[in-house]
Scaffold this active site. Structure first.
Site, PDB file in Angstrom:
ATOM      1  N   LYS A  22       1.617   5.575   4.104  1.00 31.17           N
ATOM      2  CA  LYS A  22       2.833   5.546   3.541  1.00 31.17           C
ATOM      3  C   LYS A  22       2.980   5.712   2.177  1.00 31.17           C
ATOM      4  O   LYS A  22       3.851   6.511   1.610  1.00 31.17           O
ATOM      5  CB  LYS A  22       3.679   4.128   3.854  1.00 31.17           C
ATOM      6  CG  LYS A  22       4.957   3.860   3.169  1.00 31.17           C
ATOM      7  CD  LYS A  22       5.368   2.603   3.342  1.00 31.17           C
ATOM      8  CE  LYS A  22       5.057   1.613   2.249  1.00 31.17           C
ATOM      9  NZ  LYS A  22       5.900   1.566   1.059  1.00 31.17           N
ATOM     10  N   ASN A  23       2.111   5.187   1.209  1.00 26.08           N
ATOM     11  CA  ASN A  23       1.977   5.220   0.102  1.00 26.08           C
ATOM     12  C   ASN A  23       1.523   6.407  -0.498  1.00 26.08           C
ATOM     13  O   ASN A  23       1.371   6.828  -1.783  1.00 26.08           O
ATOM     14  CB  ASN A  23       1.233   4.018  -0.421  1.00 26.08           C
ATOM     15  CG  ASN A  23       1.999   2.790  -0.581  1.00 26.08           C
ATOM     16  OD1 ASN A  23       3.197   2.873  -0.244  1.00 26.08           O
ATOM     17  ND2 ASN A  23       1.502   1.606  -1.020  1.00 26.08           N
ATOM     18  N   ARG A 122      10.880  -5.885 -10.069  1.00 24.34           N
ATOM     19  CA  ARG A 122       9.809  -4.831 -10.339  1.00 24.34           C
ATOM     20  C   ARG A 122      10.351  -3.827 -11.257  1.00 24.34           C
ATOM     21  O   ARG A 122      10.780  -2.683 -10.905  1.00 24.34           O
ATOM     22  CB  ARG A 122       9.625  -4.273  -8.897  1.00 24.34           C
ATOM     23  CG  ARG A 122       8.895  -5.044  -8.012  1.00 24.34           C
ATOM     24  CD  ARG A 122       8.777  -4.547  -6.366  1.00 24.34           C
ATOM     25  NE  ARG A 122       7.587  -3.413  -6.321  1.00 24.34           N
ATOM     26  CZ  ARG A 122       7.429  -2.936  -5.295  1.00 24.34           C
ATOM     27  NH1 ARG A 122       8.197  -3.133  -4.224  1.00 24.34           N
ATOM     28  NH2 ARG A 122       6.341  -2.176  -5.275  1.00 24.34           N
ATOM     29  N   ASP A 307      -0.984  -5.584  -1.011  1.00 24.91           N
ATOM     30  CA  ASP A 307      -0.465  -5.166   0.235  1.00 24.91           C
ATOM     31  C   ASP A 307      -1.054  -5.705   1.864  1.00 24.91           C
ATOM     32  O   ASP A 307      -0.736  -5.394   2.468  1.00 24.91           O
ATOM     33  CB  ASP A 307      -0.197  -3.755   0.492  1.00 24.91           C
ATOM     34  CG  ASP A 307       0.702  -3.077  -0.503  1.00 24.91           C
ATOM     35  OD1 ASP A 307       1.560  -4.055  -1.106  1.00 24.91           O
ATOM     36  OD2 ASP A 307       0.973  -1.793  -0.514  1.00 24.91           O
TER      37      ASP A 307
END
Ligand code: UD1
Length: 419
Positions: A22-23, A122, A307
């Site tokens: 995903k990242n 964030r 994560d």
């Protein structure tokens, strides 16, 4: 709203093929704005976040086609509207990745500020300061970053803290700035390495990839490339490793780059879990018992990833004795503690350090997902808990895990998606 009904699992056996990261796919899709022609992206995970990024690219005038073989074709040749609206950015913070490529291509962009997230603020100040040092003029208007640049000029940039997103955004502008840019305290995460390598294939001149200092010699233009394949998702792989360690059994995690998971495999070894690392797979054997309490701290790559912090915390709830987790990336990323405690875990929080009393017998309950990775920890907990656990708000997990319930069911878990 979908929820998962999960029953206590017998041991897990079989293999799991890990999807694309995903990242990695999100910045690669953003970078395809700079490609200005069709690019085929292979090994794309089926995630709601990939769909959000495609909607964003289409909203800006590009085109994204999903194929059945886990590939997509992004065509940014007609992309002409450098505008990322709030309704898309608020659902996925990584939408902010389009700011850099839009600026590099159009010299202007209007991108919504992402706002907070479930575990606290964030900020994007490093992104904005970094871009300003390259000559971008930025103002904040009605919740939007309005950015313009007559001329982009290289500079020396030092990030106060390593930031994956800020490194990606600044790199995507610096490659087309006049002169040289050095970024110190840059992110070395594999996903940023892949982004930089893709940009280099397009003609950028980035050196130091994989270290914390990037040297970027600006070029006048880039040339389009035809294809890129997304690296395997190390966080998905780590989640399955931890799930197998907790539930027990023997599972092969395939299609991975084991080197990306060294911090995790080292911790699993310390926790007395049997693992066998091969070129592109890891086999894990566990009886779900005799797990040794192992303290961890989250850190930037190659450290233990934030994560996987929630999933590790769950594993430690089954370990002998007490262990601690210090969260160094996001001090508030602990929303999963209350939910894990509802299942019988005993976790306390003191000054950003979680203290976990192990050896717990977990009992099923109704719990709620609070973010992508917290949901993964709850799934693992549910597999280990007596009786039935219902996990609501699984839209969080759908953002970041490709067909997780199918992959788990294939290795013996009892998990059903319900409406
Ligand atoms: C990325 C990952 C996310 C992961 C995180 C840390 C993606 C799409 N997401 O998020 O899954 O948890 O890296 O590995 O790749 N910070 C600032 N100001 C900024 C930017 C960051 O203070 O302008 C701080 C953050 O609050 C945090 C730290 O820097 O404490 C690292 O954040 P960052 O690496 O930027 O995370 P993301 O790129 O958003």
């Amino acid at each position: 709203m979908d929820y998962f009904e999960i029953k206590e699992s017998k041991k897990l056996y079989g293999s799991v093929k890990v999807s694309g990261a995903k990242n990695a796919v999100l910045p690669l899709m953003a970078a395809s704005i700079l490609n200005k022609k069709k690019i085929k992206i292979l090994n794309v995970p089926t995630l709601s976040d990939s769909i959000t990024m495609s909607k964003l690219i289409e909203e800006m005038g590009g085109n994204v086609q999903f194929d059945s073989d886990d590939s997509i074709i992004v065509d940014s040749s007609k992309l002409n509207n450098p505008y990322a609206p709030y309704d898309l950015v608020k659902t996925m913070r990584a939408s902010f990745y389009v700011l850099g490529p839009l600026l590099a291509r159009f010299k202007k962009a209007k991108v919504s500020l992402p706002g907070g997230c479930a575990w606290g603020p964030r900020p994007v100040d490093f992104h904005l300061k970094g871009l300003e040092s390259l000559g971008v003029k930025i103002s904040i208007e009605n919740g939007y970053v309005v950015a313009n640049a007559r001329q982009l000029v290289g500079n020396k940039i030092h990030f106060p803290k390593i930031s994956v997103g800020a490194t990606g955004n600044v790199v995507m502008v610096a490659i087309l700035a006049e002169g040289t840019t050095t970024i110190t305290n840059a992110a070395a995460e594999p996903e940023i390495q892949q982004l930089c390598k893709m940009l280099n294939e397009m003609g950028a001149k980035i050196s130091g990839i994989g270290s914390n200092t990037l040297l970027i010699k600006g070029v006048k233009s880039l040339k389009p490339i035809k294809e890129v394949s997304v690296i395997p998702d190390r966080i998905e792989a780590g989640t399955f490793l931890i799930a197998a360690a907790a539930v027990g059994g023997e599972v092969e995690i395939k299609n991975i780059i084991p080197e990306h998971l060294e911090s995790v495999t080292n911790c699993l070894l310390k926790a007395n879990i049997d693992i066998n690392v091969r070129d592109s797979s890891i086999t894990i054997k566990s009886d779900g018992k005799n797990i040794l309490s192992t303290n961890i701290e989250t850190n930037e790559y190659p450290g233990f990833p934030t994560d996987l912090q929630a999933q590790w915390m769950m594993l430690m709830c089954l370990a002998d004795g007490t262990s601690t987790i210090k969260e160094n990336i996001y001090y508030d990323r602990f929303t999963h503690i209350m939910e894990l405690n509802r299942l019988g875990c005993n976790i306390k929080l003191e000054d950003s350090v979680a203290i976990i009393e192990g050896n717990k017998n977990l009992i099923g309950a109704d719990v709620m997902s609070t973010d992508i990775r917290a949901s993964a920890a709850l799934i693992i907990a549910a597999l280990c808990a007596k009786g039935v656990t219902n996990i609501s708000r699984v839209y969080h997990i759908d953002r970041g895990y490709d067909k997780i319930e199918k992959k788990l069911t294939n290795i013996g878990a009892n998990i059903i998606r319900k409406k």
